[in-house]
Design an enzyme around this catalytic site. Sequence first.
Site, PDB file in Angstrom:
ATOM      1  N   PHE A  87       0.817  -1.218   0.000  1.00 25.82           N
ATOM      2  CA  PHE A  87       0.000   0.000   0.000  1.00 25.82           C
ATOM      3  C   PHE A  87       0.848   1.265   0.000  1.00 25.82           C
ATOM      4  CE2 PHE A  87      -2.819  -2.945   2.461  1.00 25.82           C
ATOM      5  CZ  PHE A  87      -3.959  -2.850   1.681  1.00 25.82           C
ATOM      6  N   SER A 124      -4.836   1.830  -9.283  1.00 25.88           N
ATOM      7  CA  SER A 124      -5.941   2.776  -9.231  1.00 25.88           C
ATOM      8  C   SER A 124      -6.658   2.827 -10.571  1.00 25.88           C
ATOM      9  CB  SER A 124      -5.359   4.152  -8.913  1.00 25.88           C
ATOM     10  OG  SER A 124      -6.304   5.162  -9.170  1.00 25.88           O
ATOM     11  N   TYR A 146       1.358  11.319  -9.947  1.00 30.86           N
ATOM     12  CA  TYR A 146       0.853  10.227  -9.091  1.00 30.86           C
ATOM     13  C   TYR A 146       0.328   9.079  -9.953  1.00 30.86           C
ATOM     14  CZ  TYR A 146      -2.588   7.490  -6.570  1.00 30.86           C
ATOM     15  OH  TYR A 146      -3.314   6.435  -6.072  1.00 30.86           O
ATOM     16  N   LYS A 198       1.613   4.928 -10.704  1.00 30.04           N
ATOM     17  CA  LYS A 198       0.793   3.704 -10.622  1.00 30.04           C
ATOM     18  C   LYS A 198       0.893   2.923 -11.927  1.00 30.04           C
ATOM     19  CE  LYS A 198      -0.685   4.112  -6.504  1.00 30.04           C
ATOM     20  NZ  LYS A 198      -0.072   3.239  -5.500  1.00 30.04           N
TER      21      LYS A 198
HETATM   22  P1  NAD Z   1      -2.525   6.497   2.916  1.00 32.90           P
HETATM   23  O1  NAD Z   1      -1.690   7.685   2.618  1.00 32.90           O
HETATM   24  O2  NAD Z   1      -3.530   6.575   4.011  1.00 32.90           O
HETATM   25  O3  NAD Z   1      -1.578   5.237   3.193  1.00 32.90           O
HETATM   26  C1  NAD Z   1      -0.310   5.083   2.569  1.00 32.90           C
HETATM   27  C2  NAD Z   1       0.708   4.776   3.657  1.00 32.90           C
HETATM   28  O4  NAD Z   1       2.006   4.635   3.061  1.00 32.90           O
HETATM   29  C3  NAD Z   1       0.814   5.885   4.703  1.00 32.90           C
HETATM   30  O5  NAD Z   1       0.616   5.323   5.998  1.00 32.90           O
HETATM   31  C4  NAD Z   1       2.233   6.435   4.525  1.00 32.90           C
HETATM   32  O6  NAD Z   1       2.770   6.888   5.740  1.00 32.90           O
HETATM   33  C5  NAD Z   1       2.957   5.240   3.930  1.00 32.90           C
HETATM   34  N1  NAD Z   1       4.148   5.552   3.125  1.00 32.90           N
HETATM   35  C6  NAD Z   1       4.237   6.417   2.082  1.00 32.90           C
HETATM   36  N2  NAD Z   1       5.480   6.407   1.580  1.00 32.90           N
HETATM   37  C7  NAD Z   1       6.189   5.493   2.300  1.00 32.90           C
HETATM   38  C8  NAD Z   1       7.549   5.038   2.265  1.00 32.90           C
HETATM   39  N3  NAD Z   1       8.433   5.507   1.368  1.00 32.90           N
HETATM   40  N4  NAD Z   1       7.951   4.097   3.161  1.00 32.90           N
HETATM   41  C9  NAD Z   1       7.056   3.606   4.083  1.00 32.90           C
HETATM   42  N5  NAD Z   1       5.783   4.011   4.163  1.00 32.90           N
HETATM   43  C10 NAD Z   1       5.344   4.948   3.278  1.00 32.90           C
HETATM   44  O7  NAD Z   1      -3.237   6.063   1.549  1.00 32.90           O
HETATM   45  P2  NAD Z   1      -4.418   5.029   1.290  1.00 32.90           P
HETATM   46  O8  NAD Z   1      -5.619   5.786   0.899  1.00 32.90           O
HETATM   47  O9  NAD Z   1      -4.500   4.031   2.380  1.00 32.90           O
HETATM   48  O10 NAD Z   1      -3.873   4.336  -0.034  1.00 32.90           O
HETATM   49  C11 NAD Z   1      -3.121   3.129  -0.006  1.00 32.90           C
HETATM   50  C12 NAD Z   1      -2.622   2.825  -1.405  1.00 32.90           C
HETATM   51  O11 NAD Z   1      -3.747   2.749  -2.292  1.00 32.90           O
HETATM   52  C13 NAD Z   1      -1.713   3.917  -1.988  1.00 32.90           C
HETATM   53  O12 NAD Z   1      -0.692   3.300  -2.741  1.00 32.90           O
HETATM   54  C14 NAD Z   1      -2.649   4.706  -2.882  1.00 32.90           C
HETATM   55  O13 NAD Z   1      -1.958   5.345  -3.920  1.00 32.90           O
HETATM   56  C15 NAD Z   1      -3.573   3.616  -3.405  1.00 32.90           C
HETATM   57  N6  NAD Z   1      -4.873   4.128  -3.840  1.00 32.90           N
HETATM   58  C16 NAD Z   1      -5.629   4.885  -2.984  1.00 32.90           C
HETATM   59  C17 NAD Z   1      -6.853   5.416  -3.417  1.00 32.90           C
HETATM   60  C18 NAD Z   1      -7.671   6.265  -2.496  1.00 32.90           C
HETATM   61  O14 NAD Z   1      -8.557   6.967  -2.992  1.00 32.90           O
HETATM   62  N7  NAD Z   1      -7.459   6.262  -1.182  1.00 32.90           N
HETATM   63  C19 NAD Z   1      -7.329   5.143  -4.722  1.00 32.90           C
HETATM   64  C20 NAD Z   1      -6.548   4.338  -5.546  1.00 32.90           C
HETATM   65  C21 NAD Z   1      -5.321   3.844  -5.100  1.00 32.90           C
HETATM   66  N1  UFG Z   2     -15.416  16.695  -5.833  1.00 36.53           N
HETATM   67  C1  UFG Z   2     -16.086  17.868  -5.587  1.00 36.53           C
HETATM   68  N2  UFG Z   2     -15.663  18.635  -4.534  1.00 36.53           N
HETATM   69  C2  UFG Z   2     -14.618  18.294  -3.742  1.00 36.53           C
HETATM   70  C3  UFG Z   2     -13.940  17.077  -4.005  1.00 36.53           C
HETATM   71  C4  UFG Z   2     -14.359  16.315  -5.070  1.00 36.53           C
HETATM   72  O1  UFG Z   2     -17.028  18.213  -6.275  1.00 36.53           O
HETATM   73  O2  UFG Z   2     -14.280  19.053  -2.820  1.00 36.53           O
HETATM   74  C5  UFG Z   2     -15.887  15.831  -6.930  1.00 36.53           C
HETATM   75  C6  UFG Z   2     -14.864  15.618  -8.039  1.00 36.53           C
HETATM   76  O3  UFG Z   2     -14.927  16.640  -8.984  1.00 36.53           O
HETATM   77  C7  UFG Z   2     -15.274  14.259  -8.564  1.00 36.53           C
HETATM   78  C8  UFG Z   2     -15.814  13.519  -7.325  1.00 36.53           C
HETATM   79  O4  UFG Z   2     -16.158  14.558  -6.395  1.00 36.53           O
HETATM   80  O5  UFG Z   2     -16.324  14.384  -9.483  1.00 36.53           O
HETATM   81  C9  UFG Z   2     -14.802  12.595  -6.680  1.00 36.53           C
HETATM   82  O6  UFG Z   2     -13.591  13.314  -6.431  1.00 36.53           O
HETATM   83  P1  UFG Z   2     -12.427  12.725  -5.504  1.00 36.53           P
HETATM   84  O7  UFG Z   2     -11.359  13.763  -5.431  1.00 36.53           O
HETATM   85  O8  UFG Z   2     -12.992  12.218  -4.225  1.00 36.53           O
HETATM   86  O9  UFG Z   2     -11.944  11.441  -6.304  1.00 36.53           O
HETATM   87  P2  UFG Z   2     -11.353  11.303  -7.791  1.00 36.53           P
HETATM   88  O10 UFG Z   2     -12.285  10.419  -8.533  1.00 36.53           O
HETATM   89  O11 UFG Z   2     -11.039  12.618  -8.381  1.00 36.53           O
HETATM   90  O12 UFG Z   2      -9.953  10.592  -7.502  1.00 36.53           O
HETATM   91  C10 UFG Z   2      -9.868   9.405  -6.705  1.00 36.53           C
HETATM   92  C11 UFG Z   2      -8.521   9.367  -5.987  1.00 36.53           C
HETATM   93  C12 UFG Z   2      -7.391   9.240  -6.968  1.00 36.53           C
HETATM   94  C13 UFG Z   2      -7.639   8.072  -7.868  1.00 36.53           C
HETATM   95  C14 UFG Z   2      -8.995   8.165  -8.514  1.00 36.53           C
HETATM   96  C15 UFG Z   2      -9.310   6.938  -9.327  1.00 36.53           C
HETATM   97  O13 UFG Z   2      -8.326  10.556  -5.233  1.00 36.53           O
HETATM   98  O14 UFG Z   2      -6.193   8.988  -6.254  1.00 36.53           O
HETATM   99  O15 UFG Z   2     -10.000   8.291  -7.521  1.00 36.53           O
HETATM  100  O16 UFG Z   2      -9.206   5.826  -8.524  1.00 36.53           O
HETATM  101  F1  UFG Z   2      -6.681   8.054  -8.813  1.00 36.53           F
END
Ligand code: NAD
Ligand code: UFG
Length: 341
Positions: A81, A125, A150, A154
Site C-alpha cells: 500500500f 488505481s 501520481y 501507478k
Molecule cells: P494512505 O496515505 O492513508 O496510506 C499510505 C501509507 O504509506 C501511509 O501510511 C504512509 O505513511 C505510507 N508511506 C508512504 N510512503 C512510504 C515510504 N516511502 N515508506 C514507508 N511508508 C510509506 O493512503 P491510502 O488511501 O490508504 O492508499 C493506499 C494505497 O492505495 C496507496 O498506494 C494509494 O496510492 C492507493 N490508492 C488509494 C486510493 C484512495 O482513494 N485512497 C485510490 C486508488 C489507489
Molecule cells: N469533488 C467535488 N468537490 C470536492 C472534491 C471532489 O465536487 O471538494 C468531486 C470531483 O470533482 C469528482 C468527485 O467529487 O467528481 C470525486 O472526487 P475525488 O477527489 O474524491 O476522487 P477522484 O475520482 O477525483 O480521484 C480518486 C482518488 C485518486 C484516484 C482516482 C481513481 O483521489 O487517487 O479516484 O481511482 F486516482
Amino acid sequence: MKTILVTGGAGYIGSHTLIELDKAGYRPVVVDNLINSSIESIKRVEQITGRQIPFYKLDLRDAAALECVMEKYNFYACIHFAGLKAVGESVQKPLEYYNNNMTSTFVLLEQLKKHNCKNIIFSSSATVYGIPEEVPITEELPKGQCTNPYGKTKSMLEEVLIDLQNADKEWNVVLLRYFNPIGAHPSGDIGENPNGIPNNLMPYITQVAVGKREKLGIFGNDYDTPDGTGVRDYIHVVDLARGHVAALSAMERNCGLAIYNLGTGCGYSVLDVVKTFEKVNGIAVPYTIMPRRAGDIAACYSNPQKAKVELGWSAEFGLEEMCRDSWNWQKKNPEGYNTGE
Ligand code: NAD
Ligand code: UFG
C-alpha cells in the site's frame, strides 16, 4: 498461520485491511514511515482485533532497515500500500512522488526476491484508465494517458510488476485497481485521516458536516452526466479491504499475473453522495457550485465481474452504509487521530 508484509499498513486502506487479514487467519506485519499516517491507527486496530500487530517504522527506500524485517519473518506475501497519493501535490512535487513511489517499490521488490517471497498485491488505481474509452470499465480496456505524476507512478509500477512476473513465473502478481474508497470501519475507531484541506469528496463532506469547513464546493455541474456533476464508483473501504484477502487466496492457486477492478459497478454523482449523506445522517451539507477541477473526468465506474467470477469477491455495502460509516468515524474523531495526548 501465514505472515503477510503490509507496507503502508498504518494508512487508510492498510489499517482496514489489517482487520480483515486478522479475521481471515493471516498474521500481518506492518512497515510504514508514518509520513501520511499515525501510529494511533495501529493501536486502534489492536483494540478492535484484540491482537498485537508487529509494527516497524521505516522508509521503504531504506534497504538495510527493510532487510532487518525481512530476516525476522518468513513472509508468505506482501500487500504493498505504501506510497504518496495526492494528485494535486504530485503535480507540484513530481520528483518527490517519482522518488518515493518508484524507488520504494524497487527496494521492496529486491528485498522480496532476495528473501524468496514472490507473492505481491499492488495498490493500483482506476486512474490508470485515464479518460476511459467507455463505462463501465472492464480490465480489458486499454490503459489511458495519466495527467499527473501520481497516476503515472501507478501505471509505470504496473508495468514494472508485469515485466517482473514475465521474467520469472514463480512470481504471483495481483494488480488491484481501486475505484473510490470511502467509508470507515463500523466501529468508528479507524477511518480516513487527511492532512490539511481534504482533496477528496467524502472527507470534505464530513468536515463540512462536523463544522470544520463552511461548505462543500462541487467541481462542475455541466458534465455529460444525469445531473451534470461527476460520477464515480464509491466503494466501502471494508469491502475494498476484503478484496485483498480474496486476492491472497488467488495466490494459493498460483494465479501468475492477475488484474482486477475493485469497485461496486454503481456510478453515483456528487449530488447523489451529498443527498444520501444528508438523508442517512440527518445533517445538512451546504454546497456551492464551482468551476470544474482540472484533470477531472465526467464518469468513471467499474465492471466488477472479473473479481466476482475469479476471486468470489464482490462489494456488499451500498452508498448509505458508506455515508453512515464515514460520518460515524468523523463524529467520533473530529480531529482524526490527533487525540491531543
Ligand atoms: P494512505 O496515505 O492513508 O496510506 C499510505 C501509507 O504509506 C501511509 O501510511 C504512509 O505513511 C505510507 N508511506 C508512504 N510512503 C512510504 C515510504 N516511502 N515508506 C514507508 N511508508 C510509506 O493512503 P491510502 O488511501 O490508504 O492508499 C493506499 C494505497 O492505495 C496507496 O498506494 C494509494 O496510492 C492507493 N490508492 C488509494 C486510493 C484512495 O482513494 N485512497 C485510490 C486508488 C489507489
Ligand atoms: N469533488 C467535488 N468537490 C470536492 C472534491 C471532489 O465536487 O471538494 C468531486 C470531483 O470533482 C469528482 C468527485 O467529487 O467528481 C470525486 O472526487 P475525488 O477527489 O474524491 O476522487 P477522484 O475520482 O477525483 O480521484 C480518486 C482518488 C485518486 C484516484 C482516482 C481513481 O483521489 O487517487 O479516484 O481511482 F486516482
